[in-house]
Write an enzyme that holds these catalytic residues in place. Sequence first.
Site, PDB file in Angstrom:
ATOM      1  N   ASP A   7       6.627   1.952  -4.563  1.00 26.71           N
ATOM      2  CA  ASP A   7       6.301   3.177  -3.822  1.00 26.71           C
ATOM      3  C   ASP A   7       7.549   4.055  -3.797  1.00 26.71           C
ATOM      4  OD1 ASP A   7       4.842   4.989  -2.171  1.00 26.71           O
ATOM      5  OD2 ASP A   7       5.791   4.161  -0.387  1.00 26.71           O
ATOM      6  N   TYR A  39       7.724  11.848  -2.743  1.00 28.49           N
ATOM      7  CA  TYR A  39       7.226  12.327  -4.031  1.00 28.49           C
ATOM      8  C   TYR A  39       6.250  13.498  -3.883  1.00 28.49           C
ATOM      9  CZ  TYR A  39       8.843   8.293  -6.874  1.00 28.49           C
ATOM     10  OH  TYR A  39       9.581   7.356  -7.569  1.00 28.49           O
ATOM     11  N   CYS A  70       1.190   3.589  -4.184  1.00 29.14           N
ATOM     12  CA  CYS A  70       1.516   4.990  -3.926  1.00 29.14           C
ATOM     13  C   CYS A  70       0.410   5.841  -4.546  1.00 29.14           C
ATOM     14  CB  CYS A  70       2.858   5.306  -4.582  1.00 29.14           C
ATOM     15  SG  CYS A  70       3.333   7.034  -4.480  1.00 29.14           S
ATOM     16  N   CYS A 210      -2.467   8.104   1.507  1.00 24.01           N
ATOM     17  CA  CYS A 210      -1.019   8.026   1.265  1.00 24.01           C
ATOM     18  C   CYS A 210      -0.593   6.768   1.998  1.00 24.01           C
ATOM     19  CB  CYS A 210      -0.302   9.250   1.837  1.00 24.01           C
ATOM     20  SG  CYS A 210       1.502   9.038   1.900  1.00 24.01           S
ATOM     21  N   THR A 211       0.051   5.866   1.286  1.00 20.64           N
ATOM     22  CA  THR A 211       0.312   4.549   1.894  1.00 20.64           C
ATOM     23  C   THR A 211       1.239   4.636   3.108  1.00 20.64           C
ATOM     24  OG1 THR A 211       1.981   4.206   0.174  1.00 20.64           O
ATOM     25  CG2 THR A 211      -0.185   3.192  -0.167  1.00 20.64           C
TER      26      THR A 211
END
Length: 287
Positions: A7, A39, A70, A210-211
């Site tokens: 990630d 990101y 991710c 989104c993790t």
Amino acid sequence: MAIGVFDSGVGGLTVHRELTTRFPTRDFIYLGDQAHAPYGGRGGEDIVELTRAGCERLFEAGASIVVLACNTASAIALRRLQQTWIPGMREKLGRPVNVLGIIVPTIEAATGLPWSYEAERNGRLEGEKKQAIDVTGVFCTAATAMSRVYEIEIDKRRDDLAVFTEACPGLAGLIELGAPPEELKVVIDDHVDALRRRIGRHPDKAVLGCTHYEIVADLFAQALPPGVQIISQPAAVADSLERYFGRHPEYELGSSARRDFLTTGTPGPQSDLVAQFWGAPLTFEAA
Ligand code: DGL
């Protein structure tokens, strides 16, 4: 050999935790690209190159499979890497390696249909467009929202599911920095409300796409009305990986319960927010 989990930062820990519960004896190497997180506001080529470099680092460290924990990397980089980079890596390393993403399992969980269903549905239901009756809300980074991957892929599979995506720029960065829950709550409440206004009501289901958001899943659950089902990405990924390993016995996964946590950023203890989620302090080593 090991299972690599990648990630931009700490968000992938939510997937890692589920995977280590599901495969407790397997070896795992976690890599957070904290030097380059977040990101979500980066351009596509940048995300592809950073994801490629992270996967390469994990293969070098002994991973045979890398799970992109991710959504942003999975939405932007996964297909490119699988098609143009992995074949050369297999040759270079002389062993089977692969990279897998998080979006296919999530879409399978959101639609209740296997990924392959699209092909079967074409033709069979041609001309049978139903009115959308069930609304799924996806909270995600700006880059994932711009890819429109959730809308496109769910729309191919289900006529009766409408998808609304709410980009939450800045939220993953705040979580990465370990912002206090009071501050995160204000941001999350705003996004839940913005989505409600766009749909005209709350969604029936929500994907924390989104993790990083899974770390504060309780704040999303508080902001959404009680009946809204939150689809668990970590559980969906673990289910999918279990099926994948059943079909692909060629990957060596190790069985000494090794747990390495690496970062491209500053090594050391992670935030209190992470420790609270993890249930104990967690330290990352230099990658
Ligand atoms: N946790 C990642 C995701 O699932 C990336 C968030 C970010 O770095 O912006 O999208």
